[in-house]
Motif scaffolding. Structure first.
Motif, PDB file in Angstrom:
ATOM      1  N   ASP A  92       0.707  -1.199  -0.079  1.00 40.41           N
ATOM      2  CA  ASP A  92       0.106   0.073  -0.079  1.00 40.41           C
ATOM      3  C   ASP A  92       0.762   1.243  -0.005  1.00 40.41           C
ATOM      4  OD1 ASP A  92       0.859  -0.349   2.668  1.00 40.41           O
ATOM      5  OD2 ASP A  92      -1.189  -0.331   3.487  1.00 40.41           O
ATOM      6  N   ASP A  93       2.181   1.342   0.050  1.00 38.76           N
ATOM      7  CA  ASP A  93       3.228   2.440  -0.075  1.00 38.76           C
ATOM      8  C   ASP A  93       3.515   2.462  -1.447  1.00 38.76           C
ATOM      9  OD1 ASP A  93       4.939   0.372  -0.357  1.00 38.76           O
ATOM     10  OD2 ASP A  93       6.146   1.050   1.255  1.00 38.76           O
ATOM     11  N   GLY A  94       3.065   1.663  -2.414  1.00 37.82           N
ATOM     12  CA  GLY A  94       3.442   1.795  -3.560  1.00 37.82           C
ATOM     13  C   GLY A  94       4.376   1.108  -4.220  1.00 37.82           C
ATOM     14  N   GLU A  95       4.892   0.462  -3.314  1.00 37.76           N
ATOM     15  CA  GLU A  95       6.174  -0.384  -3.829  1.00 37.76           C
ATOM     16  C   GLU A  95       5.544  -1.854  -4.455  1.00 37.76           C
ATOM     17  OE1 GLU A  95       9.917  -3.229  -2.210  1.00 37.76           O
ATOM     18  OE2 GLU A  95       8.421  -2.524  -0.789  1.00 37.76           O
ATOM     19  N   VAL A  96       5.949  -2.321  -5.542  1.00 43.26           N
ATOM     20  CA  VAL A  96       5.485  -3.534  -6.354  1.00 43.26           C
ATOM     21  C   VAL A  96       6.615  -4.390  -6.628  1.00 43.26           C
ATOM     22  CG1 VAL A  96       4.354  -4.506  -8.182  1.00 43.26           C
ATOM     23  CG2 VAL A  96       3.794  -2.112  -7.290  1.00 43.26           C
TER      24      VAL A  96
END
Length: 156
Positions: A92-96
């Motif tokens: 949910d912090d944008g890391e993939v």
């Protein structure tokens, strides 16, 4: 932090990171497998987590199993290295993150089962009950390889 696992999904977000993770295939004297139910995605999994700076892979595995389960282990052998680019984990912090996990066989040496901030349930699961659990396909593959006792480590 929550996470969403995408596996062979053409609509999955594109990976923007990769990190080294470890997981433990640990069987007790009753042939039960040590498993957790994760707090971040509600799936059952092998205990494990990320390698931290200054650690060996074995040290990371021992630390992660202890933190998530309360069980102390000894690392005994490599089961496989899993790096499927079609398995990405979105946080949910944008890391993939692209999957990159090294799975080891470990022997329990002590401790008492307990949960943690990363594990809402911790169980010794009989082999015949594993199929009843909600487990991600990538973890099922590691479990399969652990029970197969392959002559050589798997790598992907």
């Amino acid at each position: 932090m929550t996470r969403t696992d995408y596996f062979n999904d053409p609509n999955a977000p594109k990976a923007n990171s990769i990190g080294v993770a470890v997981s433990a295939f640990t069987v007790n004297e009753r042939s039960e497998l040590l498993m957790i139910r994760r707090t971040d995605n509600d799936l059952y999994a092998l205990p494990g987590g990320n390698l931290e700076l200054g650690e060996t892979l074995s040290e990371a595995l021992v630390r992660e199993v202890w933190e998530e389960t309360g069980i102390t282990v000894e690392v005994t052998e490599l089961i496989g290295a899993y790096s499927n680019p079609r398995h990405v984990i979105a946080y949910d912090d944008g890391e993939v993150r692209q999957e990159f996990s090294i799975c080891f066989r470990a022997r329990p040496t002590g401790g008492e089962l307990r949960t943690s901030s990363e594990s809402k349930e911790v169980h010794w699961v009989p082999r015949e009950r594993i199929g009843e659990l909600n487990i991600h396909p990538s973890i099922r593959l590691r479990i399969q390889h652990g029970f197969e006792r392959r002559e050589t480590a798997f790598f992907q």
